[in-house]
Design an enzyme around this catalytic site. Sequence first.
Site: not given
Length: 573
Positions: A52, A114-115, A164, A479
């Site tokens: 993602e 969940f999630q 959802k 760097m």
Amino acid sequence: MTEKLRGAEIFVRALADEGVECIFGYPGGAVLHIYDEIFKQDKVQHILVRHEQGATHAADGYARASGKPGVVLVTSGPGATNCITGIATAYMDSIPMVVFTGQVATALIGNDAFQEVDAVGITRPCVKHNFLVEKVEDLAATIKKAFYVAATGRPGPVVVDIPKDVTANVTEYIYPDSVEMRSYRPTVKGHPGQIKRAAQLILGAKKPMIYSGGGVILDNASDSLIKFSRLSGFPITNTLMGLGAFPGSDPQFLGMLGMHGTYEANMAMHHCDVLIAIGARFDDRVTGDLAQFCPDAKIIQIDIDPSSIAKNVPVDVPIVGSVSNVLNELIDIIDKSEHKPVARDSDPWWRQINEWRGLDCLRFDTTSEFIKPQAVIQSLHEITAGDAYITSDVGQHQMWAAQYYSFDKPRRWINSGGLGTMGFGLPAAMGVQMAFPDATVACVTGEASFVMCVQELSTCLQYDLPIKIVSLNNRYMGMVRQWQEFFYDRRYSHSYLDSLPDFVKLAESFGHVGMRIEKPGDVDAAFKEAFALTDRLVLMDFITDQKENVYPMIAAGKGQHEMHLAPTDRELA
């Protein structure tokens, strides 16, 4: 008669009606209704990334190159949290982006389902705005608002969190033609009185300097900036984010300013008497020690974001408005005055600037037995005729690309400036290539940055993206090593990378072409071979001088006039 559609259908229809051509995403349970609708249509192309974070960086690169908002779709929970780095990257650089995150059903929100994560709460510090859609009836209008907020005023990322059940419920579909939000009305026209005051300062300047930033590019105001610069004859510098807003090859251009800017740009900033800041936010990497910043200058600041005005540096003439509108007003006033462009060959200020320019602060050793990274970028510029889209990750390679690839056009330099995000370069290049399939796109990276989003090589294969990856491999976090050399008595704590993969084999394992270049004399030939493969992704692993540092450099806490120019030089005043 209006249609009745499920929320998932409304989502896809609204994107199409908004003119969205592609979205970058990764499916999961909370957004499966939407993905099912994506499968049924062909107006909006979906690009399946491998992480993602890669989706957000790809959408970011797409937006920076095209000027259109980038679009992301991910699931709830870890899908949303994996986007945070990319959202923050876009936020710091004011990039228009709309990120759609799935959410658990409304009845489960707050129950540790969940999630489930609080996507609105988590993203609040690093978005321009965010929405939680609680009813399907609000979905279409919220999508319209999200794109409006993301792309207008000072652009930025907007998050839309969609439960959802909202995607499953049914309502009439009406996509608004326009949107108006009472609490959000960006000021685009500058105050006439302030513009006149600015013009008076400009016309009376003896040692003027134009300091332009990414706001010029975001407002598509490069043509106005060029016209204003030509009309005035003033010297001009760009920030890291503003490179390409004014042609890098033009004699009026003094190079980039700031921590790794040119000697002439920084010295002209320090000694100017009138500073015209255009779409620039006085970032700490530009200003150095604020107490020493432009000590003798009257400062004009033009910015569309009122919160950026005098945020870091006091200004004498603040002007809130879009860059293009304000510049065009100034052009009209100056054009009607008796003012003549400053002559570069006879003006005392330009003579002083040319003296500083004569130090040739970007010179480097061209006789070394090792590949010099600066030479690689110069060769890249030559093989692409300066006409490529160049993305970068963050570190030494980013600074060398900014210094040695002369950008003559806006939206060709795609890098993470404000947040400094390692891993940005490859997925950003994917977004650019999706926006411009026939363009030459090169990603300048370092071996430490590249491995952070290396999985996106798989996405590049799936969608036939012929990106050219230029890895300046010095086996260090370059760097970090440079700072450790300068400020930590050469204690190279955890900056050496001693377990790197064989990048040639790695590229080949993903189905691409890999090349390893170890000798200076082979650099040009390698580029010719790689760019001849117009339909293949090529990873070029340049084994560069491990001890090379980025110069010039202003140490933290120093003024713009206190620069290291080369390893043997010390601070010069």
